[in-house]
Design a protein around this motif. Sequence first.
Motif, PDB file in Angstrom:
ATOM      1  N   TRP A  88       0.830  -1.207   0.000  1.00 39.07           N
ATOM      2  CA  TRP A  88       0.000   0.000   0.000  1.00 39.07           C
ATOM      3  C   TRP A  88       0.865   1.257   0.000  1.00 39.07           C
ATOM      4  O   TRP A  88       0.622   2.187  -0.784  1.00 39.07           O
TER       5      TRP A  88
ATOM      6  N   LEU B 226      -7.444   1.356  -4.183  1.00 41.18           N
ATOM      7  CA  LEU B 226      -7.375   0.347  -3.132  1.00 41.18           C
ATOM      8  C   LEU B 226      -7.806  -1.030  -3.627  1.00 41.18           C
ATOM      9  O   LEU B 226      -7.298  -2.045  -3.145  1.00 41.18           O
TER      10      LEU B 226
ATOM     11  N   VAL C 256      -4.663  -2.435  -5.038  1.00 47.86           N
ATOM     12  CA  VAL C 256      -3.712  -2.774  -3.987  1.00 47.86           C
ATOM     13  C   VAL C 256      -4.166  -4.049  -3.267  1.00 47.86           C
ATOM     14  O   VAL C 256      -3.351  -4.938  -2.967  1.00 47.86           O
TER      15      VAL C 256
END
Length: 233
Positions: free
Chosen positions: A51, A227, A230
Motif C-alpha cells: 500500500w 485500493l 492494492v
Amino acid sequence: MSIADTELAPWTTAELEERLRDVVARRYHHRHPFNLRMHEGTLTPDELRRWILNRFHYQQHIPIKDALILAKLETSELRRLWIHRIHDHDGTAPGEGGIERWLRLGEAAGLERGRLLSGEEVLPGVRLAVDGYVNFCRLRPPLEAVASSLTELFAPDLMRVRIEAFERHYPWVDAAGLRYFRGRISQGRNDSQEAIALVLDWARTRADQERAVAALSFKCDVLWSLLDAVERG
C-alpha cells in the motif's frame, strides 16, 4: 411553475454542501475493506508495504494535478490561494514537503526510497486510477476540478484513525514515519475549507451543482479503485 422547472431549480447553498458532504460520508475510501483491515491491524507487513509503495504513485501526482488546476484559475487571488498546495507536497526546499515525508514513511516501514521513486512496482490498476484523476483535472473546468478535491473533507478524521492504528497495530513502523499523517490533519482541514468555499460560490445553477457532486463522486471512485488494485495485489 412547472414540475420540470421545480426539478431544475438550484439547491440552496446549505443543500449543496449537505449533498457534497453526503457523497464523502458514503463513498470515501475510509469504508474500503483494505482500509478497514489496515485500521483493525490485520494487514501483513507485505500488504502494508504494498500500500505504501503504490499510494506513493498517487502522492507524487498530487502537486501535478494541483498545478493543472492552478493553470485554470484566472485571478492572482485564486492562484495565491491554490499554490500553497503544491508547496505543501513538493516543499519549498530539498528535504521538505509531503512527498518527502511519504518517502520517510516508506523507509520507516522497511522500503528503500529508490523502490518508491523508481515506480517499477506500481500496479497497473493504480496507474490507471491516478492517470484518470490527473486527466480529469487537466480536462475539466475549474469547478469540477476543485470539487474533486473535496475528499479532503474526511481526510483529517481518517488521518487520526490511521495514526492510532499504526501506533497500536504496527509498532514495527518507526513512529517518525508518521509525520505525513500528522501534517495532513491541519492541511486537510484548511484545504477542504478553501475548496468548498469556492465550489459553493461558483456552483450557482442546478447543472453546475450536479457537476460538482458528480466530480466528487468520481474522485471517490478513483480512491476506491486504487485500493481495489492494492488489495488484489
